[in-house]
Design a protein around this motif. Structure first.
Motif, PDB file in Angstrom:
ATOM      1  N   LEU A 247       0.837  -1.208   0.000  1.00 56.44           N
ATOM      2  CA  LEU A 247       0.000   0.000   0.000  1.00 56.44           C
ATOM      3  C   LEU A 247       0.869   1.253   0.000  1.00 56.44           C
ATOM      4  O   LEU A 247       0.643   2.203  -0.753  1.00 56.44           O
ATOM      5  N   ARG A 248       1.907   1.243   0.817  1.00 57.50           N
ATOM      6  CA  ARG A 248       2.757   2.430   0.950  1.00 57.50           C
ATOM      7  C   ARG A 248       3.480   2.716  -0.376  1.00 57.50           C
ATOM      8  O   ARG A 248       3.545   3.850  -0.830  1.00 57.50           O
ATOM      9  N   LYS A 249       3.995   1.643  -0.991  1.00 57.96           N
ATOM     10  CA  LYS A 249       4.682   1.816  -2.294  1.00 57.96           C
ATOM     11  C   LYS A 249       3.718   2.369  -3.336  1.00 57.96           C
ATOM     12  O   LYS A 249       4.039   3.279  -4.087  1.00 57.96           O
ATOM     13  N   ASP A 250       2.538   1.774  -3.372  1.00 59.57           N
ATOM     14  CA  ASP A 250       1.546   2.164  -4.370  1.00 59.57           C
ATOM     15  C   ASP A 250       1.129   3.627  -4.185  1.00 59.57           C
ATOM     16  O   ASP A 250       0.993   4.372  -5.154  1.00 59.57           O
ATOM     17  N   LEU A 251       0.969   4.039  -2.935  1.00 61.22           N
ATOM     18  CA  LEU A 251       0.561   5.430  -2.684  1.00 61.22           C
ATOM     19  C   LEU A 251       1.657   6.408  -3.073  1.00 61.22           C
ATOM     20  O   LEU A 251       1.383   7.520  -3.523  1.00 61.22           O
ATOM     21  N   ARG A 252       2.893   5.992  -2.918  1.00 58.95           N
ATOM     22  CA  ARG A 252       4.009   6.866  -3.320  1.00 58.95           C
ATOM     23  C   ARG A 252       3.975   7.064  -4.845  1.00 58.95           C
ATOM     24  O   ARG A 252       4.121   8.174  -5.337  1.00 58.95           O
ATOM     25  N   THR A 253       3.776   5.941  -5.578  1.00 58.80           N
ATOM     26  CA  THR A 253       3.711   6.044  -7.036  1.00 58.80           C
ATOM     27  C   THR A 253       2.519   6.904  -7.465  1.00 58.80           C
ATOM     28  O   THR A 253       2.637   7.782  -8.321  1.00 58.80           O
ATOM     29  N   ARG A 254       1.364   6.636  -6.848  1.00 62.01           N
ATOM     30  CA  ARG A 254       0.164   7.401  -7.224  1.00 62.01           C
ATOM     31  C   ARG A 254       0.319   8.875  -6.847  1.00 62.01           C
ATOM     32  O   ARG A 254      -0.125   9.757  -7.571  1.00 62.01           O
ATOM     33  N   GLY A 255       0.950   9.138  -5.709  1.00 61.90           N
ATOM     34  CA  GLY A 255       1.154  10.525  -5.284  1.00 61.90           C
ATOM     35  C   GLY A 255       1.995  11.277  -6.301  1.00 61.90           C
ATOM     36  O   GLY A 255       1.682  12.402  -6.697  1.00 61.90           O
ATOM     37  N   GLU A 256       3.065  10.630  -6.758  1.00 58.55           N
ATOM     38  CA  GLU A 256       3.940  11.276  -7.756  1.00 58.55           C
ATOM     39  C   GLU A 256       3.182  11.522  -9.061  1.00 58.55           C
ATOM     40  O   GLU A 256       3.349  12.559  -9.697  1.00 58.55           O
ATOM     41  N   ALA A 257       2.308  10.573  -9.417  1.00 57.72           N
ATOM     42  CA  ALA A 257       1.517  10.757 -10.650  1.00 57.72           C
ATOM     43  C   ALA A 257       0.593  11.970 -10.517  1.00 57.72           C
ATOM     44  O   ALA A 257       0.206  12.570 -11.523  1.00 57.72           O
ATOM     45  N   HIS A 258       0.250  12.317  -9.304  1.00 60.09           N
ATOM     46  CA  HIS A 258      -0.582  13.511  -9.080  1.00 60.09           C
ATOM     47  C   HIS A 258       0.278  14.758  -8.859  1.00 60.09           C
ATOM     48  O   HIS A 258      -0.224  15.791  -8.421  1.00 60.09           O
ATOM     49  N   GLY A 259       1.577  14.638  -9.108  1.00 67.02           N
ATOM     50  CA  GLY A 259       2.458  15.800  -8.976  1.00 67.02           C
ATOM     51  C   GLY A 259       2.806  16.122  -7.540  1.00 67.02           C
ATOM     52  O   GLY A 259       3.236  17.237  -7.236  1.00 67.02           O
ATOM     53  N   ARG A 260       2.646  15.152  -6.664  1.00 70.38           N
ATOM     54  CA  ARG A 260       2.965  15.394  -5.255  1.00 70.38           C
ATOM     55  C   ARG A 260       4.269  14.667  -4.896  1.00 70.38           C
ATOM     56  O   ARG A 260       4.728  13.787  -5.623  1.00 70.38           O
ATOM     57  N   ALA A 261       4.830  15.030  -3.747  1.00 70.37           N
ATOM     58  CA  ALA A 261       6.046  14.338  -3.295  1.00 70.37           C
ATOM     59  C   ALA A 261       5.700  12.885  -2.986  1.00 70.37           C
ATOM     60  O   ALA A 261       4.565  12.571  -2.603  1.00 70.37           O
ATOM     61  N   ALA A 262       6.694  12.000  -3.156  1.00 67.40           N
ATOM     62  CA  ALA A 262       6.435  10.575  -2.944  1.00 67.40           C
ATOM     63  C   ALA A 262       5.930  10.297  -1.533  1.00 67.40           C
ATOM     64  O   ALA A 262       5.111   9.400  -1.308  1.00 67.40           O
ATOM     65  N   ASP A 263       6.430  11.072  -0.570  1.00 71.54           N
ATOM     66  CA  ASP A 263       6.021  10.794   0.818  1.00 71.54           C
ATOM     67  C   ASP A 263       4.878  11.714   1.278  1.00 71.54           C
ATOM     68  O   ASP A 263       4.672  11.916   2.467  1.00 71.54           O
ATOM     69  N   ALA A 264       4.120  12.221   0.326  1.00 72.81           N
ATOM     70  CA  ALA A 264       3.045  13.162   0.685  1.00 72.81           C
ATOM     71  C   ALA A 264       1.969  12.488   1.535  1.00 72.81           C
ATOM     72  O   ALA A 264       1.374  13.118   2.409  1.00 72.81           O
ATOM     73  N   VAL A 265       1.704  11.216   1.248  1.00 70.42           N
ATOM     74  CA  VAL A 265       0.626  10.520   1.977  1.00 70.42           C
ATOM     75  C   VAL A 265       1.234   9.553   2.991  1.00 70.42           C
ATOM     76  O   VAL A 265       1.849   8.550   2.622  1.00 70.42           O
TER      77      VAL A 265
END
Ligand code: FMN
Length: 434
Positions: A247-265
């Motif tokens: 989950l954590r890896k996936d959220l990092r990838t999805r966060g970056e796809a939304h233009g956010r930092a990898a550790d945003a969530v």
């Protein structure tokens, strides 16, 4: 989690420590459940050990089955409860749960920002799309997950624009000039969308010193994507470490796809703790708590989540992937249904074992049944594996277990350098940034 960052820890104010048979203990103080003092005591304990926040989940319906046994006799409105706690605390974050499926966004923007003012910047919003309750809001059925998440995205967007519509900077309080506010800084939002039409501005200024952290719960692919687009943290159901890492890896990838930092969530799994002086005591506490758990109810849960009817199955028969049909078209929570299917595929458990797992018995939370040492070791292991950025404690079994979580486990994490020893700021956003 980077090496320098410590964990972010929240404490649930849902009385999970009274679930099952636990409320029947003489010292459960079940009678106090509708008083603010009950929760204030916990919030003060949590603040004393410098937790990031206290958190109150919420539902908007009354389940008759829950009334027959257990402490489920209704629940206080979380935002009002947290406002009462705000007055008596000074640092701890106050995370309220408000559904985007049933409320209007203008009301929610105002409520959460009110809590932010009343707490000097300590409000947080746990955004849920809800699982039940449509009958109470004039809806013929629960909207589909797609409809709920589409509404949640628009709802959140409206709330954030409303928060910007009346900036604190507009307050002038210029007595000499007779100017209270500067209207040129206050703007309508003129929102016209698929679900909402909201003119604005909000009738309350934003508390600009402290943005409101947003938390999301719900980890189906659309839930994850929604979290990745806006959330500062996700309240996660991750019964095992691999689920959390994925989950954590996936959220990092999805966060970056939304233009956010990898550790945003930040990933904050629920952590269910049954603690004893010995492992045997902890196991006894768990067994005593769940002694009344009805087999029929657990089997009904499995049927509802997977379509698998195990009523005639013997305890020692294994449940395997081959027994599963395709995922059901409608389930209350895809997150929980998927976690149960995953368990069956990975472990092929015997029926008796399956019925004891958190995926069936509870909310699929990470669970430690053991000593304080065991809890600290397990948390350290998950942190070292970068499986999470912290957790939300949901202790079970007894009031004593809840106290031990706060008074023993957390200080041990601080000593180990995994958690702060003191606050570095006074707002919820400060704590999440630390
Ligand atoms: C860990 C977790 C906690 C949740 N807590 C709540 C809650 O307090 N109130 C609520 O109405 N829904 C709650 N939900 C439901 C979610 O908001 C969401 O409606 C549900 O999980 C369906 O989304 P999904 O298909 O992404 O799983 C929770 C879900 C999860 C996974």
């Amino acid at each position: 989690m980077s090496n320098t960052k410590t964990l972010h820890i929240g404490m649930s104010l849902a009385p999970t420590w009274l679930s099952g048979e636990a409320w029947r203990r003489p010292d459960s103080n079940i009678e106090g459940l509708l008083s603010s003092d009950y929760y204030l005591d916990i919030a003060k304990r949590a603040e004393a050990v410098k937790l990031d926040f206290v958190f109150r989940p919420d539902t908007l319906f009354l389940h008759p089955k829950m009334l027959e046994s257990g402490p489920g006799f209704g629940s206080l409105d979380p935002t009002i409860l947290l406002a009462a706690i705000a007055r008596e605390t000074s640092h701890i974050g106050l995370l309220s749960t408000v559904s985007t499926t049933f409320y209007p966004p203008y009301v929610v923007a105002r409520q959460i920002q009110s809590l932010n003012w009343l707490s000097n910047g300590r409000a947080g919003w746990n955004i849920v799309t809800a699982l039940d309750g449509h009958e109470n809001f004039g809806l013929p059925e629960m909207p589909t997950p797609e409809e709920r998440y589409a509404r949640a995205a628009e709802f959140t967007d409206v709330v954030r624009h409303l928060w910007q519509s009346f900036p604190e900077a507009a307050i002038r309080c210029d007595r000499a000039a007779g100017i209270g506010t500067d209207p040129s800084l206050i703007r309508a939002i003129d929102h016209e969308g698929g679900c909402f039409s909201v003119k604005g501005p909000l009738n309350l200024p934003s508390f600009d010193k402290a943005p409101v952290p947003l938390v999301q719960a719900g980890a189906s692919p659309i839930g994850r994507d929604f979290a990745a687009s806006i959330a500062d943290a996700i309240f996660a159901a991750t019964p095992d470490k691999e689920a959390a890492i994925e989950l954590r890896k996936d959220l990092r990838t999805r966060g970056e796809a939304h233009g956010r930092a990898a550790d945003a969530v930040k990933v904050l799994p629920g952590l269910s703790l049954y603690l004893g002086n010995t492992r045997g005591q902890a196991r006894d506490l768990f067994a005593a708590t769940h002694a009344g758990a009805e087999r029929a109810r657990k089997l009904a849960t499995i049927l509802e989540m997977t379509g698998l009817d195990l009523r005639d199955w013997p305890d020692d028969r294994s449940v395997t992937a081959a027994d599963l049909s395709a995922p059901l078209e409608y389930v209350r929570s895809r997150t929980h249904s998927e976690l149960l299917r995953r368990l069956i595929v990975r472990e092929e458990p015997k029926v008796a074992d399956l019925l004891m797992r958190p995926e069936v018995m509870g909310s699929s939370h990470w669970q430690v049944i053991g000593t304080v040492d065991d809890a600290v070791a397990e948390i350290s292991d998950w942190a070292a594996s970068r499986a999470m950025d912290g957790f939300i404690a949901v202790p079970g079994g007894s009031v004593e277990c809840m106290h031990r979580t706060l008074d023993e486990v957390i200080p041990r994490l601080s000593e180990a350098g995994l958690f702060r020893k003191d606050y570095c700021g006074t707002t919820f956003a400060d704590h999440l940034a630390q």
